[in-house]
Design a protein around this motif. Structure first.
Motif, PDB file in Angstrom:
ATOM      1  N   VAL A  97      42.661  41.010  40.040  1.00  0.00           N
ATOM      2  CA  VAL A  97      43.149  42.377  40.207  1.00  0.00           C
ATOM      3  C   VAL A  97      44.335  42.368  41.163  1.00  0.00           C
ATOM      4  O   VAL A  97      44.519  41.430  41.940  1.00  0.00           O
ATOM      5  N   GLU A  98      45.111  43.440  41.111  1.00  0.00           N
ATOM      6  CA  GLU A  98      46.192  43.583  42.082  1.00  0.00           C
ATOM      7  C   GLU A  98      45.593  43.822  43.463  1.00  0.00           C
ATOM      8  O   GLU A  98      44.575  44.503  43.602  1.00  0.00           O
ATOM      9  N   PHE A  99      46.236  43.274  44.470  1.00  0.00           N
ATOM     10  CA  PHE A  99      45.749  43.393  45.832  1.00  0.00           C
ATOM     11  C   PHE A  99      45.577  44.856  46.235  1.00  0.00           C
ATOM     12  O   PHE A  99      44.571  45.219  46.855  1.00  0.00           O
ATOM     13  N   SER A 100      46.527  45.707  45.880  1.00  0.00           N
ATOM     14  CA  SER A 100      46.448  47.123  46.276  1.00  0.00           C
ATOM     15  C   SER A 100      45.219  47.794  45.670  1.00  0.00           C
ATOM     16  O   SER A 100      44.562  48.606  46.327  1.00  0.00           O
ATOM     17  N   GLU A 101      44.874  47.459  44.415  1.00  0.00           N
ATOM     18  CA  GLU A 101      43.684  48.024  43.781  1.00  0.00           C
ATOM     19  C   GLU A 101      42.424  47.529  44.484  1.00  0.00           C
ATOM     20  O   GLU A 101      41.512  48.306  44.780  1.00  0.00           O
ATOM     21  N   TYR A 156      26.469  40.133  57.047  1.00  0.00           N
ATOM     22  CA  TYR A 156      27.754  40.460  56.432  1.00  0.00           C
ATOM     23  C   TYR A 156      27.770  40.003  54.978  1.00  0.00           C
ATOM     24  O   TYR A 156      27.468  38.845  54.687  1.00  0.00           O
ATOM     25  N   LEU A 157      28.109  40.936  54.104  1.00  0.00           N
ATOM     26  CA  LEU A 157      28.374  40.619  52.710  1.00  0.00           C
ATOM     27  C   LEU A 157      29.878  40.415  52.606  1.00  0.00           C
ATOM     28  O   LEU A 157      30.655  41.307  52.941  1.00  0.00           O
ATOM     29  N   ARG A 158      30.288  39.234  52.201  1.00  0.00           N
ATOM     30  CA  ARG A 158      31.705  38.864  52.228  1.00  0.00           C
ATOM     31  C   ARG A 158      32.241  38.616  50.824  1.00  0.00           C
ATOM     32  O   ARG A 158      31.632  37.907  50.030  1.00  0.00           O
ATOM     33  N   LEU A 159      33.378  39.238  50.545  1.00  0.00           N
ATOM     34  CA  LEU A 159      34.119  38.990  49.313  1.00  0.00           C
ATOM     35  C   LEU A 159      35.400  38.271  49.690  1.00  0.00           C
ATOM     36  O   LEU A 159      36.192  38.777  50.487  1.00  0.00           O
ATOM     37  N   GLN A 160      35.587  37.095  49.117  1.00  0.00           N
ATOM     38  CA  GLN A 160      36.778  36.292  49.381  1.00  0.00           C
ATOM     39  C   GLN A 160      37.601  36.222  48.098  1.00  0.00           C
ATOM     40  O   GLN A 160      37.058  36.207  46.994  1.00  0.00           O
ATOM     41  N   ALA A 161      38.912  36.153  48.270  1.00  0.00           N
ATOM     42  CA  ALA A 161      39.802  36.024  47.117  1.00  0.00           C
ATOM     43  C   ALA A 161      41.022  35.227  47.533  1.00  0.00           C
ATOM     44  O   ALA A 161      41.286  35.037  48.721  1.00  0.00           O
ATOM     45  N   TYR A 162      41.763  34.768  46.535  1.00  0.00           N
ATOM     46  CA  TYR A 162      43.009  34.048  46.806  1.00  0.00           C
ATOM     47  C   TYR A 162      44.082  34.532  45.842  1.00  0.00           C
ATOM     48  O   TYR A 162      43.789  35.041  44.756  1.00  0.00           O
ATOM     49  N   ALA A 163      45.314  34.397  46.265  1.00  0.00           N
ATOM     50  CA  ALA A 163      46.450  34.875  45.473  1.00  0.00           C
ATOM     51  C   ALA A 163      46.709  33.937  44.301  1.00  0.00           C
ATOM     52  O   ALA A 163      46.756  32.728  44.467  1.00  0.00           O
ATOM     53  N   VAL A 164      46.865  34.525  43.110  1.00  0.00           N
ATOM     54  CA  VAL A 164      47.242  33.750  41.934  1.00  0.00           C
ATOM     55  C   VAL A 164      48.653  34.106  41.474  1.00  0.00           C
ATOM     56  O   VAL A 164      49.254  33.381  40.689  1.00  0.00           O
ATOM     57  N   LYS A 165      49.174  35.240  41.996  1.00  0.00           N
ATOM     58  CA  LYS A 165      50.550  35.651  41.690  1.00  0.00           C
ATOM     59  C   LYS A 165      51.066  36.467  42.873  1.00  0.00           C
ATOM     60  O   LYS A 165      50.488  37.489  43.231  1.00  0.00           O
ATOM     61  N   PRO A 218      50.177  40.341  51.800  1.00  0.00           N
ATOM     62  CA  PRO A 218      49.581  41.585  51.365  1.00  0.00           C
ATOM     63  C   PRO A 218      50.461  42.427  50.438  1.00  0.00           C
ATOM     64  O   PRO A 218      50.322  43.647  50.416  1.00  0.00           O
ATOM     65  N   SER A 219      51.335  41.835  49.674  1.00  0.00           N
ATOM     66  CA  SER A 219      52.162  42.595  48.741  1.00  0.00           C
ATOM     67  C   SER A 219      51.258  43.380  47.788  1.00  0.00           C
ATOM     68  O   SER A 219      50.342  42.805  47.196  1.00  0.00           O
ATOM     69  N   PRO A 220      51.491  44.684  47.613  1.00  0.00           N
ATOM     70  CA  PRO A 220      50.640  45.495  46.733  1.00  0.00           C
ATOM     71  C   PRO A 220      50.561  44.962  45.300  1.00  0.00           C
ATOM     72  O   PRO A 220      49.540  45.103  44.641  1.00  0.00           O
ATOM     73  N   SER A 221      51.627  44.328  44.826  1.00  0.00           N
ATOM     74  CA  SER A 221      51.624  43.836  43.446  1.00  0.00           C
ATOM     75  C   SER A 221      51.070  42.418  43.323  1.00  0.00           C
ATOM     76  O   SER A 221      50.963  41.886  42.214  1.00  0.00           O
ATOM     77  N   CYS A 222      50.709  41.816  44.426  1.00  0.00           N
ATOM     78  CA  CYS A 222      50.100  40.479  44.404  1.00  0.00           C
ATOM     79  C   CYS A 222      48.811  40.545  43.591  1.00  0.00           C
ATOM     80  O   CYS A 222      48.043  41.507  43.681  1.00  0.00           O
ATOM     81  N   VAL A 223      48.560  39.542  42.786  1.00  0.00           N
ATOM     82  CA  VAL A 223      47.320  39.453  42.020  1.00  0.00           C
ATOM     83  C   VAL A 223      46.399  38.460  42.723  1.00  0.00           C
ATOM     84  O   VAL A 223      46.807  37.341  43.033  1.00  0.00           O
ATOM     85  N   ILE A 224      45.159  38.916  42.990  1.00  0.00           N
ATOM     86  CA  ILE A 224      44.174  38.056  43.645  1.00  0.00           C
ATOM     87  C   ILE A 224      43.020  37.765  42.696  1.00  0.00           C
ATOM     88  O   ILE A 224      42.750  38.540  41.774  1.00  0.00           O
ATOM     89  N   LYS A 225      42.361  36.648  42.953  1.00  0.00           N
ATOM     90  CA  LYS A 225      41.206  36.236  42.152  1.00  0.00           C
ATOM     91  C   LYS A 225      40.020  36.057  43.094  1.00  0.00           C
ATOM     92  O   LYS A 225      40.108  35.340  44.097  1.00  0.00           O
ATOM     93  N   PHE A 226      38.912  36.720  42.766  1.00  0.00           N
ATOM     94  CA  PHE A 226      37.729  36.699  43.622  1.00  0.00           C
ATOM     95  C   PHE A 226      36.890  35.445  43.430  1.00  0.00           C
ATOM     96  O   PHE A 226      36.773  34.918  42.324  1.00  0.00           O
ATOM     97  N   LEU A 227      36.286  35.001  44.519  1.00  0.00           N
ATOM     98  CA  LEU A 227      35.303  33.928  44.518  1.00  0.00           C
ATOM     99  C   LEU A 227      33.905  34.563  44.480  1.00  0.00           C
ATOM    100  O   LEU A 227      33.767  35.790  44.536  1.00  0.00           O
ATOM    101  N   ASP A 228      32.857  33.737  44.423  1.00  0.00           N
ATOM    102  CA  ASP A 228      31.490  34.258  44.475  1.00  0.00           C
ATOM    103  C   ASP A 228      31.268  34.975  45.802  1.00  0.00           C
ATOM    104  O   ASP A 228      31.590  34.433  46.867  1.00  0.00           O
ATOM    105  N   PRO A 229      30.684  36.183  45.769  1.00  0.00           N
ATOM    106  CA  PRO A 229      30.334  36.867  47.022  1.00  0.00           C
ATOM    107  C   PRO A 229      29.286  36.069  47.794  1.00  0.00           C
ATOM    108  O   PRO A 229      28.458  35.376  47.193  1.00  0.00           O
TER     109      PRO A 229
END
Length: 116
Positions: free
Chosen positions: A13-17, A54-63, A67-78
């Motif tokens: 998803v996009e980082f801003s979303e 703490y329930l943690r959601l981690q993600a990394y940039a794929v595009k 913190p650019s709003p249009s950056c696309v991130i991909k989530f890992l297992d919570p």
């Protein structure tokens, strides 16, 4: 504790979303990012045992770059962790109370539905 098959893992998803949806669900971003990785945390205060989880959601940039709003991130297992003062959070080798795991699953269901 790792949560698999939640519908969140590998979601892009996009980082801003993500920032908007997770904030709406009660997760805190709190500046936990670099240009390639980001973390969102949801805090559980267990008043029964006087513990903090703490329930943690981690993600990394794929595009693009966070913190650019249009950056696309991909989530890992919570993951779920228990906080130990002053040392930090432990995510493995812990026995998590059933009510905390159930609340975590409900929170992850909420996030999954908001990210659709």
């Amino acid at each position: 504790m790792k949560f698999e098959e939640t519908g969140i893992s590998n979601k892009e998803v996009e980082f801003s979303e993500a920032e908007h949806v997770l904030s709406e669900a009660g997760f805190v971003h709190a500046g936990q990012w670099d240009y390639e990785r980001v973390t969102f945390d949801y805090k559980f205060d267990d008043l029964v045992n006087d513990d903090v989880y703490y329930l943690r959601l981690q993600a990394y940039a794929v595009k693009g770059d966070i913190p650019s709003p249009s950056c696309v991130i991909k989530f890992l297992d919570p993951i779920l962790g228990k906080h130990y003062y002053p040392h930090g959070v432990e995510y493995s080798g812990e026995d998590f109370p059933k009510h905390i795991v159930e609340k975590s699953n409900k929170k992850l269901e909420q996030v999954t539905s908001l990210l659709k």
